[in-house]
Design an enzyme around this catalytic site. Structure first.
Site, short mmCIF file in Angstrom:
data_model
loop_
_atom_site.label_atom_id
_atom_site.label_comp_id
_atom_site.label_asym_id
_atom_site.label_seq_id
_atom_site.Cartn_x
_atom_site.Cartn_y
_atom_site.Cartn_z
N GLU A 38 0.88 -1.26 0.02
CA GLU A 38 0.04 -0.10 0.15
C GLU A 38 1.02 1.32 -0.15
OE1 GLU A 38 -2.53 2.53 3.33
OE2 GLU A 38 -2.24 0.35 3.60
N ASP A 41 0.76 3.91 -3.14
CA ASP A 41 0.47 5.21 -2.92
C ASP A 41 1.48 6.15 -3.59
OD1 ASP A 41 -0.97 7.22 -1.43
OD2 ASP A 41 1.04 7.65 -0.53
N GLU A 85 -4.26 0.58 -3.57
CA GLU A 85 -2.92 1.09 -3.64
C GLU A 85 -1.93 -0.02 -3.66
OE1 GLU A 85 -2.79 5.22 -1.48
OE2 GLU A 85 -3.44 3.76 -0.03
#
Length: 240
Positions: free
Chosen positions: A46, A50, A122
């Site tokens: 994640e 991002d 993400e």
């Protein structure tokens, strides 16, 4: 107590993405929420995803709006690169159906939670980037943005319709709009609010949203377009 739901086969998700993972463990990691208490979860991916999304969404907007100023591009990106924006992209893939979550999260409708969907999206992008290349991820992101934001433009994404509408009604009627809550439904974690907007006692719009603020903005957008059109017609008549 809700029954445990088995996730859909990850291979179906790969088919949607048009990408087959060489390392299936990496895909499983991207789809595993921390609530499962396994040795692996999608938090690290994640983090990576991002950063990748921030770059690629920015690049997409930079190319799509060659005349936009830096401030406008930043606002546009902020409207997509957030929990709600990533949830929308995740839902277009039906990503929630492929996630591994705890029974507790299952009972609390975890597959539809904005935070879980956003984080998983993400992580998925981070996993694809890690295994392939930025160019490959770019093609996936661009396709998703084109599909989910067909009418993307500088006004519709971040215009504050409540403020814009208020300026029109004050100029035309000498007062601000009234927002009335018509109904409230759904469980606490998935509320729906219906708002009616009126000016001088006349209703101009109704809209629903997951929050009162969202419903107000939606109703303001509808009313704004009606009154803006009316204002222009009146203005042109006056010029004749």
């Amino acid at each position: 107590m809700s029954k445990s739901i088995l996730p859909k086969s990850p291979q179906l998700l790969e088919k949607k993405l048009g990408y087959v993972f060489q390392n299936q463990q990496l895909l499983l990691e991207a789809l595993t929420h921390k609530s499962c208490k396994k040795q692996y979860n999608n938090e690290r991916l994640e983090f990576l995803g991002d950063a990748v999304l921030d770059l690629l969404v920015g690049e997409y907007l930079f190319k799509k709006f060659p005349l936009a100023k830096e401030g406008e591009l930043s606002k546009l990106r902020a409207c997509i690169v957030n929990e709600k924006g990533f949830m929308k992209l995740a839902q277009s893939l039906d990503l929630g159906a492929y996630l591994y979550i705890s029974q507790s999260e299952e009972n609390n409708n975890g597959r539809q939670k904005a935070s879980i969907l956003s984080n998983a999206f993400e992580a998925l992008i981070g996993a694809i980037y890690l295994e392939s290349s930025l160019t490959y991820v770019q093609s996936i992101i661009y396709d998703l943005l084109e599909y989910n934001y067909i009418k993307i433009d500088l006004d519709s994404l971040f215009m504050d319709y409540k403020t814009a509408l208020q300026e029109i009604t004050q100029a035309f009627y000498g007062e601000i709009p009234t927002y009335t809550l018509i109904s409230e439904s759904g469980p606490d974690h998935k509320k729906s609010f219906e708002i009616a907007l009126s000016v001088q006692g006349k209703e101009y719009a109704r809209a629903s949203g997951n929050s009162k603020k969202e419903a107000q903005q939606k109703s303001a957008q509808i009313a704004y377009k009606k009154l803006y059109s009316k204002m222009n017609k009146t203005h042109h008549k006056g010029e004749k």
